[in-house]
Design a protein around this motif. Structure first.
Motif, mmCIF file in Angstrom:
data_model
loop_
_atom_site.group_PDB
_atom_site.id
_atom_site.type_symbol
_atom_site.label_atom_id
_atom_site.label_comp_id
_atom_site.label_asym_id
_atom_site.label_seq_id
_atom_site.Cartn_x
_atom_site.Cartn_y
_atom_site.Cartn_z
ATOM 1 N N ASP A 55 31.365 17.913 -17.209
ATOM 2 C CA ASP A 55 32.660 17.245 -17.197
ATOM 3 C C ASP A 55 32.955 16.105 -17.994
ATOM 4 O O ASP A 55 31.624 15.692 -18.364
ATOM 5 N N ALA A 56 33.926 15.711 -17.830
ATOM 6 C CA ALA A 56 34.172 14.096 -18.689
ATOM 7 C C ALA A 56 33.308 13.038 -18.144
ATOM 8 O O ALA A 56 32.935 12.139 -18.731
ATOM 9 N N THR A 61 28.444 21.540 -13.820
ATOM 10 C CA THR A 61 29.215 22.328 -12.696
ATOM 11 C C THR A 61 29.048 23.837 -13.412
ATOM 12 O O THR A 61 28.810 24.007 -14.414
ATOM 13 N N GLY A 62 28.782 24.657 -12.263
ATOM 14 C CA GLY A 62 28.778 26.114 -12.712
ATOM 15 C C GLY A 62 27.449 26.912 -12.710
ATOM 16 O O GLY A 62 26.544 26.207 -11.954
ATOM 17 N N ILE A 90 23.954 25.170 -10.154
ATOM 18 C CA ILE A 90 24.454 23.965 -9.788
ATOM 19 C C ILE A 90 25.279 24.200 -8.437
ATOM 20 O O ILE A 90 26.111 24.896 -8.628
ATOM 21 N N THR A 91 24.322 23.587 -7.285
ATOM 22 C CA THR A 91 25.055 23.864 -5.913
ATOM 23 C C THR A 91 25.274 22.251 -5.305
ATOM 24 O O THR A 91 24.688 21.390 -5.905
ATOM 25 N N ASP A 92 25.693 22.473 -4.117
ATOM 26 C CA ASP A 92 25.892 21.125 -3.461
ATOM 27 C C ASP A 92 24.430 20.485 -3.111
ATOM 28 O O ASP A 92 24.241 19.431 -2.913
#
Length: 160
Positions: A55-56, A61-62, A90-92
C-alpha cells in the motif's frame, strides 16, 4: 503513491546451502517458470490470482502466489530438496513463506518467517524482507540448520 501489485518473488533460500550443493558436485535446476538470478538465487513470477500488494504506506497485504520449481540434488540423489510454487501470506501474526516440497504439489510446508518490522524498500523499488528458517523448514533442508537460522532475504518486485 497508490498500492502496487507484487509481480515477482526472488529468493536464494540460503547461499551456503547452494554453495554446499554445487561444491559437492550436485545440481541446482530452475524451471516451470522459475529462473536463476545472476547471484545464484531464484525468481518466481506471480500467478494470475495472486493478491499481494504494497500500500501507499509500504505495508504488505494479501497473499502472494508464485509459480516455478527449483530442484537441488547432490550425493547421488541422497540429498534432494524441491522448492515449488512459493506462497507468501500476510496475516495478523506476520508474514509466512510456504513451499510445496515436491513437484507433485501435494503438500506444503512452512519454510520461513519473514520480518515485516524491518522490511526495506530499495531504490530499485523492490521490497526486501529478512527471512528465518521455521521448524518444518529445518526438515525440508535436511536438518542441517536449526529453526531460526537466518536465510537469504526475500525480495519482492513491484509492478510498474
Amino acid at each position: 503513491m497508490a498500492a502496487q501489485t507484487v509481480k515477482t518473488l526472488t529468493w536464494g533460500v540460503k547461499q551456503s546451502f547452494r554453495a554446499y550443493v554445487e561444491g559437492a558436485g550436485g545440481t541446482i535446476e530452475a524451471g516451470a517458470g522459475a529462473q536463476r538470478t545472476a547471484d545464484g538465487g531464484f525468481t518466481f513470477d506471480a500467478a494470475p490470482d495472486s493478491s499481494l500488494t504494497v500500500d501507499a504506506d509500504g505495508k504488505l497485504t494479501g497473499r502472494g502466489l508464485f509459480l516455478g520449481e527449483v530442484q537441488f540434488a547432490a550425493h547421488g540423489g541422497m540429498l534432494k530438496v524441491a522448492l515449488v510454487d512459493p506462497i507468501l501470506e500476510i496475516t495478523d501474526a506476520g508474514a509466512l513463506l510456504t513451499v510445496a516440497d515436491h513437484v507433485s504439489r501435494t503438500y506444503r510446508l512452512e519454510a520461513a518467517r519473514l520480518d515485516l518490522g524491518v522490511a526495506n524498500t530499495e531504490p530499485s523499488g523492490e521490497v526486501v524482507l529478512p527471512a528465518a528458517l521455521m521448524m518444518f523448514g529445518c526438515q525440508w533442508l535436511g536438518d542441517h540448520y536449526p529453526a531460526g537460522t537466518p536465510l537469504d532475504p526475500v525480495q519482492l518486485g513491484l509492478a510498474g
